[in-house]
Design a protein around this motif. Structure first.
Motif, PDB file in Angstrom:
ATOM      1  N   THR A  50       0.878  -1.164   0.000  1.00  0.00           N
ATOM      2  CA  THR A  50       0.000   0.000   0.000  1.00  0.00           C
ATOM      3  C   THR A  50       0.916   1.215   0.000  1.00  0.00           C
ATOM      4  N   GLN A  51       0.791   2.095  -0.961  1.00  0.00           N
ATOM      5  CA  GLN A  51       1.794   3.131  -1.184  1.00  0.00           C
ATOM      6  C   GLN A  51       1.145   4.431  -1.633  1.00  0.00           C
ATOM      7  N   ASP A  52       1.693   5.534  -1.197  1.00  0.00           N
ATOM      8  CA  ASP A  52       1.205   6.839  -1.644  1.00  0.00           C
ATOM      9  C   ASP A  52       2.164   7.932  -1.214  1.00  0.00           C
ATOM     10  N   LEU A  53       1.952   9.093  -1.778  1.00  0.00           N
ATOM     11  CA  LEU A  53       2.691  10.296  -1.418  1.00  0.00           C
ATOM     12  C   LEU A  53       1.699  11.435  -1.284  1.00  0.00           C
ATOM     13  N   VAL A  54       1.707  12.100  -0.137  1.00  0.00           N
ATOM     14  CA  VAL A  54       0.986  13.359  -0.005  1.00  0.00           C
ATOM     15  C   VAL A  54       2.037  14.458   0.065  1.00  0.00           C
ATOM     16  N   TYR A  55       1.778  15.574  -0.597  1.00  0.00           N
ATOM     17  CA  TYR A  55       2.772  16.641  -0.622  1.00  0.00           C
ATOM     18  C   TYR A  55       2.093  18.004  -0.661  1.00  0.00           C
ATOM     19  N   LYS A  56       2.884  19.005  -0.391  1.00  0.00           N
ATOM     20  CA  LYS A  56       2.386  20.367  -0.272  1.00  0.00           C
ATOM     21  C   LYS A  56       3.474  21.320  -0.765  1.00  0.00           C
ATOM     22  N   ARG A  57       3.077  22.271  -1.603  1.00  0.00           N
ATOM     23  CA  ARG A  57       4.004  23.288  -2.098  1.00  0.00           C
ATOM     24  C   ARG A  57       3.749  24.601  -1.362  1.00  0.00           C
ATOM     25  N   ILE A  58       4.822  25.227  -0.910  1.00  0.00           N
ATOM     26  CA  ILE A  58       4.718  26.465  -0.145  1.00  0.00           C
ATOM     27  C   ILE A  58       5.680  27.492  -0.743  1.00  0.00           C
ATOM     28  N   PRO A  59       5.222  28.705  -0.999  1.00  0.00           N
ATOM     29  CA  PRO A  59       6.140  29.740  -1.516  1.00  0.00           C
ATOM     30  C   PRO A  59       7.319  29.953  -0.579  1.00  0.00           C
ATOM     31  N   LEU A  60       8.480  30.183  -1.161  1.00  0.00           N
ATOM     32  CA  LEU A  60       9.687  30.360  -0.373  1.00  0.00           C
ATOM     33  C   LEU A  60       9.578  31.504   0.625  1.00  0.00           C
ATOM     34  N   ASP A  61       8.853  32.547   0.268  1.00  0.00           N
ATOM     35  CA  ASP A  61       8.769  33.693   1.165  1.00  0.00           C
ATOM     36  C   ASP A  61       7.885  33.423   2.384  1.00  0.00           C
ATOM     37  N   LYS A  62       7.223  32.253   2.411  1.00  0.00           N
ATOM     38  CA  LYS A  62       6.429  31.862   3.585  1.00  0.00           C
ATOM     39  C   LYS A  62       7.216  30.964   4.537  1.00  0.00           C
ATOM     40  N   ILE A  63       8.400  30.541   4.117  1.00  0.00           N
ATOM     41  CA  ILE A  63       9.225  29.648   4.931  1.00  0.00           C
ATOM     42  C   ILE A  63      10.104  30.489   5.863  1.00  0.00           C
ATOM     43  N   LYS A  64      10.277  30.025   7.090  1.00  0.00           N
ATOM     44  CA  LYS A  64      11.163  30.722   8.022  1.00  0.00           C
ATOM     45  C   LYS A  64      12.560  30.803   7.399  1.00  0.00           C
ATOM     46  N   PRO A  65      13.100  32.007   7.210  1.00  0.00           N
ATOM     47  CA  PRO A  65      14.349  32.160   6.451  1.00  0.00           C
ATOM     48  C   PRO A  65      15.534  31.426   7.059  1.00  0.00           C
ATOM     49  N   GLU A  66      15.566  31.265   8.374  1.00  0.00           N
ATOM     50  CA  GLU A  66      16.702  30.604   9.002  1.00  0.00           C
ATOM     51  C   GLU A  66      16.788  29.128   8.624  1.00  0.00           C
ATOM     52  N   LEU A  67      15.681  28.565   8.149  1.00  0.00           N
ATOM     53  CA  LEU A  67      15.685  27.155   7.765  1.00  0.00           C
ATOM     54  C   LEU A  67      16.239  26.934   6.359  1.00  0.00           C
ATOM     55  N   LEU A  68      16.485  28.010   5.637  1.00  0.00           N
ATOM     56  CA  LEU A  68      16.984  27.905   4.267  1.00  0.00           C
ATOM     57  C   LEU A  68      18.470  28.216   4.164  1.00  0.00           C
ATOM     58  N   GLN A  69      19.107  28.473   5.278  1.00  0.00           N
ATOM     59  CA  GLN A  69      20.499  28.896   5.256  1.00  0.00           C
ATOM     60  C   GLN A  69      21.474  27.725   5.271  1.00  0.00           C
ATOM     61  N   ARG A  70      21.067  26.601   5.863  1.00  0.00           N
ATOM     62  CA  ARG A  70      21.968  25.458   5.974  1.00  0.00           C
ATOM     63  C   ARG A  70      21.269  24.194   5.509  1.00  0.00           C
ATOM     64  N   GLU A  71      21.974  23.417   4.681  1.00  0.00           N
ATOM     65  CA  GLU A  71      21.394  22.195   4.124  1.00  0.00           C
ATOM     66  C   GLU A  71      21.002  21.239   5.243  1.00  0.00           C
ATOM     67  N   GLY A  72      19.796  20.717   5.156  1.00  0.00           N
ATOM     68  CA  GLY A  72      19.318  19.746   6.124  1.00  0.00           C
ATOM     69  C   GLY A  72      18.413  20.321   7.194  1.00  0.00           C
ATOM     70  N   ASP A  73      18.489  21.617   7.437  1.00  0.00           N
ATOM     71  CA  ASP A  73      17.691  22.213   8.511  1.00  0.00           C
ATOM     72  C   ASP A  73      16.197  22.170   8.206  1.00  0.00           C
ATOM     73  N   LEU A  74      15.833  22.376   6.958  1.00  0.00           N
ATOM     74  CA  LEU A  74      14.421  22.411   6.592  1.00  0.00           C
ATOM     75  C   LEU A  74      13.761  21.048   6.797  1.00  0.00           C
ATOM     76  N   ALA A  75      14.396  19.989   6.288  1.00  0.00           N
ATOM     77  CA  ALA A  75      13.821  18.645   6.434  1.00  0.00           C
ATOM     78  C   ALA A  75      13.748  18.236   7.898  1.00  0.00           C
ATOM     79  N   LEU A  76      14.774  18.565   8.657  1.00  0.00           N
ATOM     80  CA  LEU A  76      14.783  18.217  10.078  1.00  0.00           C
ATOM     81  C   LEU A  76      13.665  18.933  10.825  1.00  0.00           C
ATOM     82  N   GLU A  77      13.478  20.211  10.550  1.00  0.00           N
ATOM     83  CA  GLU A  77      12.447  20.953  11.265  1.00  0.00           C
ATOM     84  C   GLU A  77      11.050  20.489  10.866  1.00  0.00           C
TER      85      GLU A  77
END
Length: 227
Positions: free
Chosen positions: A55-82
């Motif tokens: 049984t398999q599926d993917l749910v996903y969501k697209r969010i504009p970059l300007d809605k993302i907390k900027p500190e999470l875009l500064q270092r690779e891996g921080d966004l996925a972890l948060e």
């Protein structure tokens, strides 16, 4: 899949407004394409050793970059972890976490993550165990793969097994972040004939809405506003 059956109905906030909100803010892909990286992953090959139907599926969501907390875009891996922290430590998992804690939190599982605070601060390294039902088995800068289906104390083949892939990546061309929760459930213990996954249709539908709930409430952790 007994634990899934018991927790879906108690964890999912099944109001018309909630369903409408989840449906309009997320997207669903099922089945996964034949070239999906999950099929070639070391975890899928290891735990679904008979290559049984899933049984398999993917749910996903697209969010504009300007809605993302900027500190999470500064270092690779921080966004996925948060985002992962938001999935497990957030509202969507609250009810299932409470159910599992009442049933399985004891001295033998004391080293696992149980509280919202623990789940919101963990770095989710491979080997991390959550609420006696999940274990991190892979981690990259864009994905954290979690095994499910039984207690992580049962490290061997399982009749009820599965993987969650919690992902976050930046689509620079579209100026968006893509958050995803990919699921795959299978019998990893013995060979099963046929092409039907282990979940009956009604449970599969509940699972997809529950995944949407996890996705949306997890996304709140990385955004500057509720979306």
């Amino acid at each position: 899949m007994g634990i899934i059956r018991k927790t879906f109905t108690t964890a999912f906030l099944a109001t018309a407004g909630t369903v409408g909100y989840l449906g309009t803010t997320t997207r669903l892909e099922s089945p996964l394409p034949e070239d999906d990286p999950l099929w070639r992953s070391k975890s899928f090959r290891k735990y679904n050793r008979h290559n049984n139907a899933s049984t398999q599926d993917l749910v996903y969501k697209r969010i504009p970059l300007d809605k993302i907390k900027p500190e999470l875009l500064q270092r690779e891996g921080d966004l996925a972890l948060e985002f992962c922290r938001g999935v497990w430590g957030g509202l969507g998992y609250r009810f299932q976490r409470a159910y599992l804690a009442r049933k399985y939190q004891r001295p033998a599982t004391a080293a696992q993550l149980w509280t919202a605070d623990q789940l919101s601060k963990s770095t989710y390294e491979p080997g991390t165990q959550l609420t006696d039902h999940f274990e991190v088995v892979e981690k990259t800068p864009t994905e954290i793969v979690v095994r499910c289906g039984d207690t992580p104390r049962n490290a061997g083949p399982r009749d009820s097994d599965g993987l969650f892939v919690i992902s976050a990546s930046v689509d620079k061309a579209r100026g968006e972040v893509v958050l995803g929760l990919k699921s795959c459930f299978f019998n990893g213990n013995s060979r099963v004939e046929g092409i039907q996954g282990p979940m009956p249709g009604w449970m599969e539908e509940l699972h997809r809405w529950y995944s949407r709930l996890w996705l949306v409430t997890g996304s709140w952790r990385v955004t500057s506003s509720f979306l």
